[in-house]
Design a protein around this motif. Sequence first.
Motif, PDB file in Angstrom:
ATOM      1  N   ARG A  68       2.571   3.900 -15.683  1.00 54.63           N
ATOM      2  CA  ARG A  68       2.329   3.079 -14.491  1.00 54.63           C
ATOM      3  C   ARG A  68       2.845   1.657 -14.688  1.00 54.63           C
ATOM      4  N   LYS A 120       1.536  12.158 -10.346  1.00 58.51           N
ATOM      5  CA  LYS A 120       1.048  13.549 -10.309  1.00 58.51           C
ATOM      6  C   LYS A 120       2.076  14.543 -10.865  1.00 58.51           C
ATOM      7  N   CYS A 150      11.626   8.554  -3.431  1.00 60.89           N
ATOM      8  CA  CYS A 150      10.367   8.757  -2.711  1.00 60.89           C
ATOM      9  C   CYS A 150      10.631   8.976  -1.225  1.00 60.89           C
ATOM     10  N   LYS A 151      11.625   8.257  -0.727  1.00 62.04           N
ATOM     11  CA  LYS A 151      11.939   8.318   0.700  1.00 62.04           C
ATOM     12  C   LYS A 151      13.418   8.007   0.842  1.00 62.04           C
ATOM     13  N   GLN A 192       2.145   1.906  -3.413  1.00 65.91           N
ATOM     14  CA  GLN A 192       1.094   2.449  -4.279  1.00 65.91           C
ATOM     15  C   GLN A 192       0.953   3.955  -4.064  1.00 65.91           C
ATOM     16  N   THR A 193       1.063   4.379  -2.807  1.00 63.00           N
ATOM     17  CA  THR A 193       0.980   5.810  -2.484  1.00 63.00           C
ATOM     18  C   THR A 193       2.112   6.577  -3.168  1.00 63.00           C
ATOM     19  N   TYR A 194       3.326   6.013  -3.146  1.00 61.32           N
ATOM     20  CA  TYR A 194       4.463   6.658  -3.798  1.00 61.32           C
ATOM     21  C   TYR A 194       4.263   6.742  -5.307  1.00 61.32           C
ATOM     22  N   CYS A 195       3.775   5.650  -5.892  1.00 54.50           N
ATOM     23  CA  CYS A 195       3.531   5.642  -7.344  1.00 54.50           C
ATOM     24  C   CYS A 195       2.484   6.685  -7.725  1.00 54.50           C
ATOM     25  N   ASP A 196       1.426   6.770  -6.932  1.00 52.88           N
ATOM     26  CA  ASP A 196       0.369   7.755  -7.213  1.00 52.88           C
ATOM     27  C   ASP A 196       0.920   9.180  -7.139  1.00 52.88           C
ATOM     28  N   ALA A 197       1.795   9.427  -6.145  1.00 56.14           N
ATOM     29  CA  ALA A 197       2.395  10.757  -6.006  1.00 56.14           C
ATOM     30  C   ALA A 197       3.298  11.060  -7.198  1.00 56.14           C
ATOM     31  N   GLU A 220       0.840  -1.210   0.000  1.00 53.99           N
ATOM     32  CA  GLU A 220       0.000   0.000   0.000  1.00 53.99           C
ATOM     33  C   GLU A 220       0.872   1.256   0.000  1.00 53.99           C
ATOM     34  N   GLU A 221       1.967   1.208   0.775  1.00 56.71           N
ATOM     35  CA  GLU A 221       2.888   2.338   0.854  1.00 56.71           C
ATOM     36  C   GLU A 221       3.485   2.619  -0.533  1.00 56.71           C
TER      37      GLU A 221
END
Length: 196
Positions: A28, A14, A56-57, A6-11, A3-4
């Motif tokens: 994607r 953008k 991302c981090k 997926q959040t990075y990919c979505d960001a 899930e984490e």
Amino acid sequence: MKEEFQTYCDAYIKLFPHATSEELDVLRSQLIIKEYGKKEFFFSCGDVQKNMGYVCKGLLRRYYINEKGNRITTGFVKENEYATDYPAFIRQKPTKYFMECLEPSIIIELSYVNIQEGYKRFKNNEMYGRLTAEYVLTVQTDRVESFLFENAEERYLNFLNQNPDIIHRISLTHLSSYLGIERQSLSRIRSKIAKK
């Protein structure tokens, strides 16, 4: 996918506000997301960098080893920045640098092959490629000019202003190497500024 992740990919997606839904679907499908441990290398001297990285981090350090065997820091790459030796990457030539993780890091990667295919297929991709190149060129030029036109204290103060979020995440040794001064000189500069 975690899930984490997926959040990075979505960001990351953008970052491409002008892309069509088809372009985003293709992008994607091409993204690779990897975790790196502290002291692991994103790439090493002599490697041909196959993937562009987007942090991302985490935090990375770019350095080379000079003729005396000293590790000379030439840059730091933090969240929302690209991890690359861009001139070597676009020519697919071996890099002269090491890119080491100073912290556990999560990096989105996109292959050179997919980037080139994207340029051919989609007009927007060419624009994003140009913007990335312009960003990298600006960062490199600013660094060169800092040595030409600024003294050590000015370089340190500018680094503080531009990187308030990472100053406590890097060692004085790495920072003094990046600024091109001895560690003792950096300590003196910091003491002088603290007394003001």
